[in-house]
Design an enzyme around this catalytic site. Structure first.
Site, PDB file in Angstrom:
ATOM      1  N   LYS A 121      16.071   3.598  43.758  1.00  0.00           N
ATOM      2  CA  LYS A 121      17.279   3.669  42.858  1.00  0.00           C
ATOM      3  C   LYS A 121      18.514   2.771  44.030  1.00  0.00           C
ATOM      4  O   LYS A 121      19.472   2.399  43.075  1.00  0.00           O
ATOM      5  CB  LYS A 121      17.786   4.908  42.480  1.00  0.00           C
ATOM      6  CG  LYS A 121      16.794   4.793  41.260  1.00  0.00           C
ATOM      7  CD  LYS A 121      17.276   6.595  40.682  1.00  0.00           C
ATOM      8  CE  LYS A 121      15.863   7.369  40.095  1.00  0.00           C
ATOM      9  NZ  LYS A 121      16.594   8.484  39.958  1.00  0.00           N
TER      10      LYS A 121
ATOM     11  N   GLN B 128      20.252  13.842  41.557  1.00  0.00           N
ATOM     12  CA  GLN B 128      18.713  13.392  41.309  1.00  0.00           C
ATOM     13  C   GLN B 128      18.420  14.416  41.279  1.00  0.00           C
ATOM     14  O   GLN B 128      18.533  15.809  41.668  1.00  0.00           O
ATOM     15  CB  GLN B 128      18.021  13.066  42.417  1.00  0.00           C
ATOM     16  CG  GLN B 128      16.613  13.385  43.062  1.00  0.00           C
ATOM     17  CD  GLN B 128      15.949  11.944  41.951  1.00  0.00           C
ATOM     18  OE1 GLN B 128      17.054  10.974  41.900  1.00  0.00           O
ATOM     19  NE2 GLN B 128      15.400  12.171  40.345  1.00  0.00           N
TER      20      GLN B 128
ATOM     21  N   ASP C 234      22.799   8.058  34.010  1.00  0.00           N
ATOM     22  CA  ASP C 234      21.322   8.817  33.708  1.00  0.00           C
ATOM     23  C   ASP C 234      21.600   9.060  32.193  1.00  0.00           C
ATOM     24  O   ASP C 234      20.614   9.126  31.276  1.00  0.00           O
ATOM     25  CB  ASP C 234      21.479  10.234  34.144  1.00  0.00           C
ATOM     26  CG  ASP C 234      20.358   9.904  35.364  1.00  0.00           C
ATOM     27  OD1 ASP C 234      19.416   8.888  35.107  1.00  0.00           O
ATOM     28  OD2 ASP C 234      19.665  10.481  35.946  1.00  0.00           O
TER      29      ASP C 234
END
Ligand code: NDP
Length: 283
Positions: free
Chosen positions: A53, A97, A120
């Site tokens: 990422k 995460q 997200d």
């Protein structure tokens, strides 16, 4: 033989488009989109995801801020860290995460992220906006799947789509997005009776069950589109999905491979969410 949907190539195209938009934003407003990535603990798979990422971010001309925190961090300290990022003007997207260690309340942590920095797209506020048809930040994996279908000219309107899995991060938002795009949607889960019969009626199947090669090729309606979200490491060290690719690809009209299907799209959409956050902050 099916059309193999090349998620890697489509994701690359989206990433290039994001890079162009980032350059324009920097030139016009002096804003460089920033993504803060929070990793708790030392899970090797999470470390790989985070590294990918960050790399994608930098390639798109964004800045990434890495926060690698000890596995035994307390809720209070982690919440303080997120609060700092919420107030940092260089940060336009925050990603924590998952999975988090068991002693941490994941939902509480995700809800602490400011909705306008929700890279997200998991915050209940953004999920609510998606649900009422006015999306803002969107969950990356299902959004990436919608883009895969769009780039592959697979129209979902009026089609019978069957979503296997009802998680908050894939199955449920996937169903909302398909519904918003005028598909007829069936959602299946672990209590669904006779899963095969549902799959057999699907024009489009989205498999997100987290069970290696569970969806058998003979379940698939000939010509159907099959999107495989699952990622599993086999005993031989290779990767496989939730669908038995070798048999399903004999019947499907189009199918995503694993790897190289949905996975690369998730990262591309994370960049799009971060760019969205950066554009939004100057309006
Ligand atoms: P979860 O474990 O959170 O959810 C799995 C869902 O599948 C649940 O709703 C569960 O039902 C259902 N399910 C499990 N077993 C069966 C079964 N035998 N029959 C029918 N339904 C079943 O997983 P996620 O949604 O987070 O992820 C799904 C998969 O996608 C995983 O392999 C994950 O690694 C992968 N993934 C890939 C991403 C990518 O970028 N490519 C991103 C995110 C996930 P119930 O609710 O009843 O328990």
């Amino acid at each position: 033989m099916s059309l193999i949907i090349d998620g890697k190539a489509i994701a690359q195209q989206i990433r290039q488009e994001v890079a162009v938009e980032c350059a324009k934003l920097k030139a016009a407003q002096g804003v460089v989109p920033g993504l803060a990535v929070v990793l708790v603990g030392h899970d090797p798979a999470s470390q790989v995801y985070v590294r990918n990422k960050k790399k994608a971010c930098e390639e798109a001309g964004m800045v990434s801020f890495s926060h690698e925190l000890p596995a035994d961090i307390s809720m209070v300290t982690l919440l303080e860290q997120i609060d700092q990022l919420n107030h940092d003007p260089r940060v336009h997207g925050i990603l924590v995460q998952l999975p988090l260690p068991n002693h941490l309340d994941s939902q509480r942590i995700l809800q602490a992220i400011a909705p306008h920095k929700d890279a997200d797209g998991f915050h209940p506020y953004n999920i609510g906006l998606l649900q009422i048809g006015t999306p803002s930040f969107r969950p990356c994996t299902p959004w990436g799947i919608m883009e895969l279908l769009r780039y592959s000219n697979i129209d979902v309107a009026g089609r019978h789509t069957v979503v296997l899995g009802r998680s908050n991060i894939v199955g449920k938002p996937m169903a909302s997005m398909l519904l918003a795009a005028h598909a007829t949607v069936t959602i299946c889960h672990s209590r669904t009776v006779d899963l095969a019969s549902h799959v057999a009626r699907a024009d489009i199947v989205i498999a997100a069950v987290g069970q290696p090669a569970m969806v058998a090729g003979e379940w698939i309606k000939p010509g159907a589109t099959v999107i495989d979200v699952g990622i599993h490491r086999t005993t031989s060290g290779s990767l496989c999905g939730d669908v038995d690719f070798s048999t399903a690809s004999q019947r499907a009209g189009a199918i995503t491979p694993v790897p190289g299907g949905v996975g690369p799209m998730t990262i591309a959409m994370l960049l799009k969410n971060t760019l969205f956050g950066a554009c939004h902050c100057i309006q």
